[in-house]
Write an enzyme that holds these catalytic residues in place. Sequence first.
Site, PDB file in Angstrom:
ATOM      1  N   LYS A  11      -8.136  -0.104   4.663  1.00  0.00           N
ATOM      2  CA  LYS A  11      -8.893   0.659   3.349  1.00  0.00           C
ATOM      3  C   LYS A  11     -10.224   1.325   3.588  1.00  0.00           C
ATOM      4  O   LYS A  11     -10.571   2.179   2.773  1.00  0.00           O
ATOM      5  CB  LYS A  11      -9.237  -0.854   2.161  1.00  0.00           C
TER       6      LYS A  11
ATOM      7  N   VAL B  68       7.119   3.850   1.243  1.00  0.00           N
ATOM      8  CA  VAL B  68       6.038   4.869   1.864  1.00  0.00           C
ATOM      9  C   VAL B  68       5.770   4.601   3.146  1.00  0.00           C
ATOM     10  O   VAL B  68       4.959   5.649   3.737  1.00  0.00           O
ATOM     11  CB  VAL B  68       4.821   4.474   0.988  1.00  0.00           C
TER      12      VAL B  68
ATOM     13  N   SER C 283       6.561  -1.738  -8.797  1.00  0.00           N
ATOM     14  CA  SER C 283       7.342  -2.915  -9.247  1.00  0.00           C
ATOM     15  C   SER C 283       6.402  -4.006 -10.255  1.00  0.00           C
ATOM     16  O   SER C 283       7.143  -4.555 -11.160  1.00  0.00           O
ATOM     17  CB  SER C 283       7.838  -3.779  -8.056  1.00  0.00           C
TER      18      SER C 283
ATOM     19  N   ASN D 298      -0.856   3.972  -5.003  1.00  0.00           N
ATOM     20  CA  ASN D 298      -1.252   2.406  -5.308  1.00  0.00           C
ATOM     21  C   ASN D 298      -0.367   1.490  -4.296  1.00  0.00           C
ATOM     22  O   ASN D 298      -0.803   0.386  -3.895  1.00  0.00           O
ATOM     23  CB  ASN D 298      -0.641   1.933  -6.579  1.00  0.00           C
TER      24      ASN D 298
ATOM     25  N   TYR E 152      -6.737  -5.491   7.270  1.00  0.00           N
ATOM     26  CA  TYR E 152      -6.673  -4.998   6.057  1.00  0.00           C
ATOM     27  C   TYR E 152      -7.824  -4.092   5.736  1.00  0.00           C
ATOM     28  O   TYR E 152      -7.948  -2.839   5.199  1.00  0.00           O
ATOM     29  CB  TYR E 152      -6.736  -5.948   4.832  1.00  0.00           C
TER      30      TYR E 152
ATOM     31  N   GLY F 144       4.337   2.016  -5.666  1.00  0.00           N
ATOM     32  CA  GLY F 144       4.218   0.534  -5.801  1.00  0.00           C
ATOM     33  C   GLY F 144       4.273   0.059  -7.228  1.00  0.00           C
ATOM     34  O   GLY F 144       3.429  -0.519  -7.800  1.00  0.00           O
TER      35      GLY F 144
ATOM     36  N   SER G 277     -10.344  -0.801  -1.932  1.00  0.00           N
ATOM     37  CA  SER G 277     -10.595  -2.045  -2.302  1.00  0.00           C
ATOM     38  C   SER G 277     -11.992  -2.245  -2.075  1.00  0.00           C
ATOM     39  O   SER G 277     -12.569  -1.483  -1.267  1.00  0.00           O
ATOM     40  CB  SER G 277      -9.595  -2.936  -1.474  1.00  0.00           C
TER      41      SER G 277
END
Length: 234
Positions: A150, A54, A14, A81, A146, A12, A133
């Site tokens: 995590k 991924v 970018s 990441n 989410y 990740g 997170s």
Amino acid sequence: MNLEGKLAVVTGVSKGIGLATVQSLLDKGAKVAGWGRTAPELQHDSFHFFECDVRYNESVQRAFDQTISHLGTHVNILVNNAGLGVAGLLEDISLDDWHTMFETNVNGIFYCTRLVIPGMKELGEGHIINISSIAGTTGIEQMAGYCGTKHAVRGISHSLYKEVRDYGVKVTCIYPGSVQTNFFDNIESVTVNENMMRPEDIASTIMHALESHPNYHHIDIEVRPLMPKGKRQK
């Protein structure tokens, strides 16, 4: 770990935390393989980008093979990441969004990590950084999917470090609060602001963990903005 000349893989890359981590690693003299769907705007002799999604094991395997082929060494550092979140009530989240979160945030860590562990064991040295997170330690309304991913990252990290610690391999899980990244682009209830942490702050924490003494192991690191609503006026 002395980072000079070490090979680090960061997913990740970018923008955001991934790109800031790449830049910090390069400043320390590491060679960096950046895996991602989009190449960052970064030119450096020690940075090599390999296209990778991924979510798909075949894509991760291809990026790994290309990394080893081009850089000709074992991976010393892996920073998992890549991740995303979709907000919404549990009953309203689409099946596609649910699957994309788990495929990226959970399956992606599995696909990447399983490939680097044998080499790290052989070297007797390595460090895997998993970016979770604060959602990985608590529940957040309208973020059930989410949070589920995590929490899984936390469980994977805790189990894995017990599997590899006797080989000299470290696993560190980092739990950031709000960071100034594009994570919030699709979350209408949150607007990125200057009171959030900066991506380079998270990168500095990663560097601190990586450069620690070989027998000193950061397992969990939770970081938050000091004043998320700004400085209180008298």
